[in-house]
Design an enzyme around this catalytic site. Structure first.
Site, PDB file in Angstrom:
ATOM      1  N   LYS A  69       0.426 -12.335  11.141  1.00 52.53           N
ATOM      2  CA  LYS A  69       0.653 -11.135  10.316  1.00 52.53           C
ATOM      3  C   LYS A  69       0.737  -9.907  11.219  1.00 52.53           C
ATOM      4  O   LYS A  69      -0.047  -9.772  12.161  1.00 52.53           O
ATOM      5  CB  LYS A  69      -0.501 -11.006   9.316  1.00 52.53           C
ATOM      6  CG  LYS A  69      -0.342  -9.902   8.286  1.00 52.53           C
ATOM      7  CD  LYS A  69      -1.521  -9.917   7.295  1.00 52.53           C
ATOM      8  CE  LYS A  69      -1.405  -8.809   6.259  1.00 52.53           C
ATOM      9  NZ  LYS A  69      -2.547  -8.813   5.309  1.00 52.53           N
ATOM     10  N   SER A  88      -1.526  -8.811   0.354  1.00 51.92           N
ATOM     11  CA  SER A  88      -0.614  -8.186   1.297  1.00 51.92           C
ATOM     12  C   SER A  88      -0.060  -9.164   2.347  1.00 51.92           C
ATOM     13  O   SER A  88       0.920  -8.831   3.011  1.00 51.92           O
ATOM     14  CB  SER A  88      -1.320  -7.036   2.016  1.00 51.92           C
ATOM     15  OG  SER A  88      -2.361  -7.521   2.831  1.00 51.92           O
ATOM     16  N   SER A 101      -5.976 -10.530  -0.103  1.00 54.83           N
ATOM     17  CA  SER A 101      -4.665 -10.529   0.555  1.00 54.83           C
ATOM     18  C   SER A 101      -4.293 -11.821   1.275  1.00 54.83           C
ATOM     19  O   SER A 101      -3.148 -11.964   1.699  1.00 54.83           O
ATOM     20  CB  SER A 101      -4.577  -9.370   1.546  1.00 54.83           C
ATOM     21  OG  SER A 101      -4.337  -8.169   0.855  1.00 54.83           O
TER      22      SER A 101
END
Lengths: 108, 500
Positions: free
Chosen positions: B79, B154, B178
């Protein structure tokens, strides 16, 4: 969800301008308008907490009941100046360069 | 058999037995990314050269019989919230469009030491703020099961990458759900470890008392492999837990006889999609059939989780994001004057530079949260909002402590609905915040939670199941999820909604 508080707090545009200056955000006219509505709604949501009596509850700032962590104060290499400055928008090889701290208002 | 449809566990075996090489395997995933990323937009940057160089060096070391790390030659997606010295780290923000971190995140360092191959950096909601991945400054991510729908957020890019076979393993971060929510909406497995189990050094900070990094993969076993590498104490993060990391693979095969799983009746109240409810109930039945017992437990303050979270997280964010000042790194206003009728008067040229740089660099949701947090921390409101939320946080943590006196784990839905349509909630911040209903509790309490697929809707959208456990219960969470995956094949099903 818990019932909405009847006395829902509402932010005024002046409140939003004040908070924006504290947050160092030059919000546009349109953003000030939309945020006045949205923040009022969100403050309504979070104000549900006032339903709970927490007089005898200690605040929990951190999920682990952690204690301060100490280490030996030994000198060690840190970030080199060149590395620290590498992503700076403006620098002179030694320092970050910024506009004057004291001076005229920047209003257009 | 196509390499990209094989699990990381299978690939590891194939690499060890010489059936494939890391270069071949990495190339297959890079080609898959090249073919599908224009549709899915799961990756913000792809490091083809770096990945292939690492793969070649692992293959060479293997051929020479040298000892290799536990993830040797396995591709991983990271990420874009984690700092990498060899790739830009944007946090999906215009603010960090050109940011090249001067150091690697501790998790990235551990991945490199484990000889993993980092494919690239995945898309996300800007600064990890969002539940749909529609808040990225570099375009939304599409759900591989239905490209008109959101992947969740997210960590939507990491979840979509695994679901679309663009990476067998991915790293996510979880501040209010997330990792778990996008894992649920994309039909993969994702673990939010106990707060402090994984070092946050080099994780771009959103809410420092809630943020935690964790593994995402198809199965619990692969999450265990990845957690084994990334977990552990780091003197560079004073909140990282200084206790030994257990072997997460040891207990996976143990049966669940006698496991006590809690069920919270309030999870099944109005708002829960009927198909989600049906599959979640079936999952409890599957656990019962496997020897577990189901017990009703209560989390009396759970309904206050979202309001508590949306005070604490924005407050910490407003403080953390104060570092983006246009001076040290990140976006800087170019000096062009504005004639907008908004905020246009400043105390000094320096303040104007701060205010305009930040207004240009941050997207709408980030601004909204900075504003909310600044308000909650400001004079006259601190006690009513921020301090109040910290008190309720303790009540929420106490609920979990009491529940875990009666049960080993708590089960339930991850999200109230399957993946929602892109654009469906973008104009309604409150609706988007309520997406976090079932997940924020674990962050507020600092405990572990795992999300894994437990079925599909009639229209073939994945449905997730969540297990939450006490602090440091990762071995049990992984074992319980793995055992479920031994008798079900939801996690093995692949999407046909995107062309290959």
């Amino acid at each position: 969800m818990p019932a909405q508080d009847n006395a829902e707090p509402t932010l005024t545009r002046e409140d939003v301008v004040k908070v924006a200056m504290l947050a160092r955000l030059a919000l546009s006219d349109a953003e000030l308008s939309s945020l006045t509505d949205e923040l009022s709604q969100i403050v309504g949501l979070v104000s549900q907490l006032s339903e709970l009596n927490t007089d005898d509850v200690e605040p929990l700032a951190h999920p682990l009941d952690s204690q301060n962590v100490f280490r030996e104060d030994n000198p060690a290499p840190s970030l080199k100046t060149a590395d620290a400055l590498r992503c700076a928008p403006r620098h002179d090889g030694e320092c970050f360069l910024v506009p004057a701290v004291l001076g005229e208002s920047g209003s257009a | 058999m196509t390499l990209t449809t094989r699990s990381a566990a299978e690939l590891a075996t194939a690499l060890q037995q010489g059936e494939t090489t890391s270069v071949e395997c990495t190339t297959a995933f890079l080609d898959r990314i090249e073919a599908t990323n224009p549709t899915i937009n799961a990756f913000l940057s792809i490091d083809r050269d770096g990945a292939l160089a690492k793969a070649a060096s692992v293959d060479a070391a293997r051929a020479q019989g040298k000892s290799l790390g536990p993830l040797a030659g396995l591709p991983v997606a990271v990420k874009d919230v984690l700092c990498t010295t060899d790739q830009k780290t944007t946090c999906a923000s215009k603010m960090l469009k050109t940011f090249e971190p001067p150091y690697d995140a501790d998790v990235v360092r551990r991945l490199r030491e484990a000889d993993a191959v980092i494919l690239g950096k995945t898309n996300m909601d800007e600064f990890a703020m969002g539940g749909s991945n529609e808040n990225s400054a570099y375009g939304l991510v599409r759900n591989p099961w239905d490209t008109d729908r959101a992947p969740g957020g997210s960590s939507g890019g990491s979840a979509a990458a695994v679901a679309a076979d663009m990476a067998p393993l991915a790293i996510g971060s979880d501040t209010g759900g997330s990792i778990r929510q996008p894992a649920g909406l994309c039909g993969i497995t994702g673990l939010k470890p106990t707060y402090g189990r994984v070092s946050r050094r080099g994780l771009i900070a959103f809410s420092s008392s809630l943020d935690q990094i964790g593994p995402m993969a198809r199965s619990a076993k692969e999450c265990a492999m990845l957690l084994q590498t990334i977990a552990g104490h780091d003197s560079g993060d004073s909140t990282s837990i200084n206790t030994p990391v257990p072997d997460y693979l040891t207990d996976l095969e143990k049966p669940l006889q006698g496991l006590r799983i809690g069920r919270v009746a309030a999870h099944f109240s109005e708002g829960l999609d009927p198909e989600v409810a049906e599959h979640v109930e079936q999952t409890f039945a599957t656990y019962e059939a496997a020897g577990a017992t189901i017990h009703e437990v209560e989390l009396p303050h759970a309904a206050y989780g979202v309001p508590t979270y949306y005070l604490i997280a924005p407050s910490e964010a407003s403080s953390n994001l104060a570092r983006y000042d246009g001076a040290h790194y990140g976006h800087r206003w170019d000096g062009t004057p504005s004639d907008d009728q908004g905020i246009n008067t400043f105390d000094s040229p320096l303040v104007e530079m701060y205010c305009r740089s930040r207004a240009e660099g941050f997207g709408p949701e980030v601004k909204r949260r900075i504003m909310l947090g600044t308000y909650a921390l400001s004079a006259g409101y601190y006690d009513a909002y921020y301090a109040k939320a910290l008190r309720v946080r303790r009540l929420i943590r106490n609920d979990f402590t009491q529940a875990f006196e009666k049960v080993d784990l708590i089960g339930g839905p991850v999200s109230a609905t399957p993946a929602f349509k892109l654009g469906e909630k973008t104009d309604d911040p409150i609706a988007m915040y309520l997406v976090d209903l079932y997940t924020v509790g674990a962050n507020l309490a600092g405990i572990g939670g795992i999300s894994f697929p437990c079925g599909f809707t009639q229209s073939k959208l994945p449905i997730g199941f969540q297990l939450q456990g006490p602090a440091l219960s990762e071995p049990l969470l992984l074992q319980a999820a793995h055992q479920y995956q031994q008798t079900t094949d939801w996690h093995l099903q692949r999407t046909t909604a995107i062309s290959s």
